[in-house]
Design an enzyme around this catalytic site. Structure first.
Site, PDB file in Angstrom:
ATOM      1  N   ALA A  33       0.825  -1.223   0.000  1.00 33.47           N
ATOM      2  CA  ALA A  33       0.000   0.000   0.000  1.00 33.47           C
ATOM      3  C   ALA A  33       0.853   1.264   0.000  1.00 33.47           C
ATOM      4  O   ALA A  33       0.417   2.313  -0.459  1.00 33.47           O
ATOM      5  CB  ALA A  33      -0.909  -0.008   1.224  1.00 33.47           C
ATOM      6  N   GLU A 129     -15.347  -5.751  -4.143  1.00 35.19           N
ATOM      7  CA  GLU A 129     -14.831  -7.043  -4.641  1.00 35.19           C
ATOM      8  C   GLU A 129     -15.391  -8.221  -3.846  1.00 35.19           C
ATOM      9  O   GLU A 129     -15.730  -9.267  -4.411  1.00 35.19           O
ATOM     10  CB  GLU A 129     -13.296  -7.036  -4.548  1.00 35.19           C
ATOM     11  CG  GLU A 129     -12.608  -8.256  -5.097  1.00 35.19           C
ATOM     12  CD  GLU A 129     -12.784  -8.426  -6.591  1.00 35.19           C
ATOM     13  OE1 GLU A 129     -13.542  -9.333  -6.975  1.00 35.19           O
ATOM     14  OE2 GLU A 129     -12.174  -7.662  -7.376  1.00 35.19           O
ATOM     15  N   LYS A 205     -25.302 -11.275  -7.097  1.00 37.56           N
ATOM     16  CA  LYS A 205     -23.927 -11.289  -7.611  1.00 37.56           C
ATOM     17  C   LYS A 205     -23.910 -11.214  -9.132  1.00 37.56           C
ATOM     18  O   LYS A 205     -23.077 -10.532  -9.733  1.00 37.56           O
ATOM     19  CB  LYS A 205     -23.216 -12.559  -7.117  1.00 37.56           C
ATOM     20  CG  LYS A 205     -23.063 -12.612  -5.592  1.00 37.56           C
ATOM     21  CD  LYS A 205     -22.726 -14.014  -5.113  1.00 37.56           C
ATOM     22  CE  LYS A 205     -22.593 -14.084  -3.600  1.00 37.56           C
ATOM     23  NZ  LYS A 205     -22.547 -15.463  -3.083  1.00 37.56           N
TER      24      LYS A 205
END
Ligand code: HSE
Length: 436
Positions: A33, A129, A205
């Site tokens: 990150a 996600e 989904k």
């Protein structure tokens, strides 16, 4: 640089997994990150129960809105689920200028259009996600990895509980209810397990994946949804005899008339890779015009697996904190003003081949009556299998595989066959796909 402060809402299966994965892999994650990431606050409605994660360094509260309104928190991770309080919290977080990460498929499928627009207005990102296929990075794969392609269709086993039930029925001859109880005990099933077995969870989904694949707004209300509760041991057995497996698939297909968006039990040739995805595992097959077929496989549920996707979204957001919001990857892969209003086709217009199981009396001429009705609707029979009369009452199960036909023609044929005095019970139909 200061660590980015995260607030987690909900310390259940996915929430505790998120804390565990982030703690366990903090060094690697920080290297990726470029900044420290700290879960500084977490909310749970039941603070008295023991959590499956270490909360020593986290300030806990039972008031999630406190975290959403905390000016120190930059990213709110919503892991409560549902479309009630979770909706209010996410909306408020966005309005407060916070980025959001969520595993909430119901929320994104039903309120995503509004939430993404609000996020854009406020210059923040919603990472989702974990909402689709648990740990499989299918959103990122389609949104970025396949960005060069015209996606033609996708088909997925996207509910682990349903797949677990079908697998155990096939391999061990177990009862539906018994396997469902086990899936609930293992923490795979939704709070309301009808969402799993009736295909609602899979439709959430699928709705999200279809928007990303085709650049259309989210349209959950137009998805055709059929569950697995009508599938019998006999169907599983007959499918195997004919060289097929029954899987509960979510299918999205672009046709010249519109987009098919449907969840239903589907018979697929047993040699296909996706036909061999068993237990609680998920898989999504995506057909791009340039890349051809691609298959993504992995754990679709579970604490650490889903946390893998949640934490990946947190890392993505931390990396882009300083980028101009206009230059971030769009939520639904296509620029918001470039989404098209391609219609979703009603199921009556969908063309597939079929498996039919008809229970008839053991009398001459019955089969001729049935095939006559099918022929009147221009339905060709590809294969036919007549089993021994069942011991009680001389009932004969007749199994037919048909060639492709529009659903409305099949509906008409089924209604006529069911009206025959020699036909007992409702006809079982399972749509077939070659996925080739
Ligand atoms: N109930 C869901 C499943 C959990 O069984 O797949 C993951 O979304």
């Amino acid at each position: 640089m200061q660590s980015v402060k995260i607030g987690v809402l909900g310390l259940g299966t996915v929430g505790s997994g998120t804390v565990n994965v982030l703690n366990r892999n903090l060094k690697e994650i920080t290297r990726r990150a470029g900044r420290g990431i700290e879960i500084s606050r977490a909310a749970d409605r039941d603070l008295s129960s023991e959590k499956n994660c270490n909360t020593d360094d986290i300030t806990l509260t039972d008031n999630a809105m406190d975290i959403v309104n905390d000016p120190d928190i930059q990213v709110v991770v919503e892991l409560i689920g549902g479309t009630g309080i979770a909706y209010d919290l996410v909306l408020q977080a966005i309005e407060n200028g916070k980025h959001v990460v969520t595993a909430n498929k119901a929320l994104i499928a039903t309120h995503g259009n509004e939430l993404f627009a609000k996020a854009q207005e406020n210059g923040v990102t919603i990472g989702f996600e974990a909402a689709v296929a648990g740990g499989i990075p299918i959103i990122k794969a389609m949104r970025e990895g396949l960005a060069a392609n015209r996606i033609e269709w996708l088909a997925g086993i996207i509910n682990g509980t349903g797949n677990f039930i079908l697998t155990e029925m096939r391999d061990k001859g177990r009862d539906f209810a018994d396997v469902l109880a086990e899936a609930q005990a293992l923490g795979y099933a939704e709070a309301d397990p009808t969402f799993d077995v009736e295909g609602i969870d899979a439709a959430h989904k699928l709705t999200i994946m279809a928007s990303i694949a085709f650049g259309i707004p989210l349209q959950f209300d137009k998805a055709y949804t059929e569950g697995i509760s009508q599938i019998s041991q006999d169907d599983v057995k007959f499918a195997a005899e004919l060289g097929y497996r029954i899987k509960h698939l979510g299918i999205a297909k672009k046709t010249e008339h519109g987009v098919e968006l449907r969840v239903h039990p589907t018979m697929i040739p047993h040699r296909r890779l996706i036909a061999n995805v068993d237990g609680v595992m998920n898989a999504v097959l995506v057909q791009g015009d340039a890349v051809g077929p691609t298959l993504y496989y992995g754990a679709g549920a579970g604490s650490d697996a889903t946390a893998s996707a949640v934490v990946a979204d947190i890392i993505d957001i931390v990396r882009t904190l300083t980028t101009d919001p206009e230059n971030r990857v769009p939520h639904l892969a296509f620029q918001p003003d470039a989404l098209t209003d391609t219609p979703i086709l009603p199921i009556s217009e969908v063309v597939t081949s079929y498996y039919l199981r008809v229970h008839t009396e053991d009398k001459p001429g019955v089969l001729a009556d049935i095939t006559g009705i099918l022929s009147k609707q221009s339905i060709s029979i590809e294969a036919i299998l007549q089993k021994e009369p069942e011991k009680q009452g001389g009932i004969v199960p007749v199994i037919m595989l048909t060639q492709e036909v529009a659903e409305k023609n099949m509906d008409a044929a089924i209604a006529e066959i069911e009206a025959l005095s020699t036909v007992n019970d409702k006809i079982m139909r399972i749509r077939m796909e070659s996925l080739g």
